[in-house]
Design a protein around this motif. Sequence first.
Motif, short mmCIF file in Angstrom:
data_model
loop_
_atom_site.label_atom_id
_atom_site.label_comp_id
_atom_site.label_asym_id
_atom_site.label_seq_id
_atom_site.Cartn_x
_atom_site.Cartn_y
_atom_site.Cartn_z
N THR A 131 0.84 -1.20 0.00
CA THR A 131 0.00 0.00 0.00
C THR A 131 0.87 1.25 0.00
O THR A 131 1.81 1.36 0.81
CB THR A 131 -0.91 0.02 1.24
OG1 THR A 131 -1.70 -1.18 1.26
CG2 THR A 131 -1.83 1.23 1.22
N ASN A 132 0.57 2.16 -0.91
CA ASN A 132 1.34 3.39 -1.03
C ASN A 132 1.08 4.28 0.19
O ASN A 132 -0.03 4.76 0.39
CB ASN A 132 0.96 4.12 -2.32
CG ASN A 132 1.77 5.38 -2.55
OD1 ASN A 132 2.57 5.79 -1.73
ND2 ASN A 132 1.58 6.00 -3.71
N THR A 133 2.09 4.52 0.99
CA THR A 133 1.96 5.37 2.17
C THR A 133 2.59 6.74 1.94
O THR A 133 2.65 7.57 2.86
CB THR A 133 2.65 4.72 3.39
OG1 THR A 133 4.03 4.46 3.08
CG2 THR A 133 1.97 3.41 3.76
N GLY A 134 3.06 7.00 0.72
CA GLY A 134 3.69 8.28 0.41
C GLY A 134 2.66 9.31 0.01
O GLY A 134 1.45 9.08 0.05
N SER A 135 3.16 10.48 -0.42
CA SER A 135 2.28 11.59 -0.82
C SER A 135 2.18 11.74 -2.33
O SER A 135 1.47 12.61 -2.82
CB SER A 135 2.79 12.89 -0.20
OG SER A 135 4.12 13.16 -0.63
N VAL A 136 2.90 10.91 -3.07
CA VAL A 136 2.85 10.96 -4.54
C VAL A 136 2.64 9.55 -5.07
O VAL A 136 2.89 8.57 -4.36
CB VAL A 136 4.16 11.55 -5.12
CG1 VAL A 136 4.36 12.98 -4.68
CG2 VAL A 136 5.37 10.69 -4.74
N PRO A 137 2.16 9.41 -6.30
CA PRO A 137 1.98 8.07 -6.87
C PRO A 137 3.31 7.35 -6.98
O PRO A 137 4.37 7.95 -7.08
CB PRO A 137 1.39 8.37 -8.26
CG PRO A 137 0.80 9.73 -8.16
CD PRO A 137 1.68 10.47 -7.22
N CYS A 138 3.21 6.02 -6.99
CA CYS A 138 4.42 5.22 -7.18
C CYS A 138 4.12 4.07 -8.14
O CYS A 138 2.99 3.60 -8.22
CB CYS A 138 5.00 4.72 -5.87
SG CYS A 138 4.03 3.44 -5.01
N TYR A 139 5.15 3.64 -8.86
CA TYR A 139 5.03 2.53 -9.81
C TYR A 139 5.48 1.23 -9.14
O TYR A 139 6.60 1.15 -8.62
CB TYR A 139 5.91 2.78 -11.03
CG TYR A 139 5.48 3.94 -11.89
CD1 TYR A 139 4.18 4.06 -12.34
CD2 TYR A 139 6.41 4.91 -12.26
CE1 TYR A 139 3.80 5.13 -13.15
CE2 TYR A 139 6.04 5.98 -13.06
CZ TYR A 139 4.74 6.09 -13.50
OH TYR A 139 4.36 7.15 -14.29
N ALA A 140 4.60 0.24 -9.19
CA ALA A 140 4.97 -1.10 -8.72
C ALA A 140 5.46 -1.88 -9.93
O ALA A 140 4.67 -2.52 -10.64
CB ALA A 140 3.77 -1.79 -8.06
#
Length: 242
Positions: A131-140
Motif C-alpha cells: 500500500t502506497n503510504t507516500g504523498s505521490v503516486p508510485c510505480y509497482a
Amino acid sequence: MRNHIRTTALAATALLAAFSLTACGGDDSADAGKAAPAANSTATAGTGKDAKDTKDTKDATDTEKSGNGTADAPAENASATSKGSTTGGGHGGKSATGSGSKSPVTCTGSNTKVTVSKVSRPINHLLLTATNTGSVPCYAYHAPALRFDDAQAVFPVLRDSIPQAVVTLAPGQSAYASIGLSGEPDGQELHKSTHLGVYFMGKSNQGSTGASAELTLPAGTTWGDNGFVTYWQSEMADALTY
C-alpha cells in the motif's frame, strides 16, 4: 305635317337623352355607394390594426419584462452551478496538483506498507499487499523479488502473470501479488520458513531498488523450489487467479 313629325322626333330624341343621363347618373351613384363602404371598411380595419399594434406593443413590453424576470432565475441557477463546478474543479485541480505536480516514483519499502497473509483459496498460497503510504503516486514495477529466510536464490517469478500495464498506485492504493508456495506436487522437498524478504524492482528489472520489506510469515509456512510469485496486480482477484 312635316313640322309636326320633326317636332315629335326632336321630343323623342330629348326624352331618350334624358333617360340616358338618368341611367348614367344611376351607375355613378351605385359606384359611389360601393366605394363608401370600402372606405369605411379601410378606416375600420386601420383602427383595428392600430388597436392590435398597441395591444401587441403592450403585450410585448409585458412579455419582455416577464422574460427578463424569468431569465434572472436561470442566471442565478447558472451562477450557482458555475460556482459548484468551480468548487468541484478547484477541489479536483487541487488534488491533481497535490499529486500530479510531482512525478511518480518507484514503489519501495520506504514508501509502501507491505503485508503477507494466508488465503484459503487457492490452497498453498500467500497474498502480498503493498500500500502506497507516500504523498505521490508510485510505480509497482514487474514482480517482487522474494527471499525466504536465508535462501541462496530468489523465488521464481511467474511470467504468465505480466499485467497489461505497469501498476500505478496513488497515495493509499494497493498492489497485490500472490505466492504459490509449492506448485504442483511432485515429491519435491519442502522448506519451512519464518521470515520473508520482499525486494522491489526498478523500471529496468535489472536488480532491486530502494529499501526492502522484512516480513514475518504465517506460522507453519512451507515452500518448494517449484513455487512462484506473480507480477504486481492492481486487483486482488487478479493476483489470486494464478
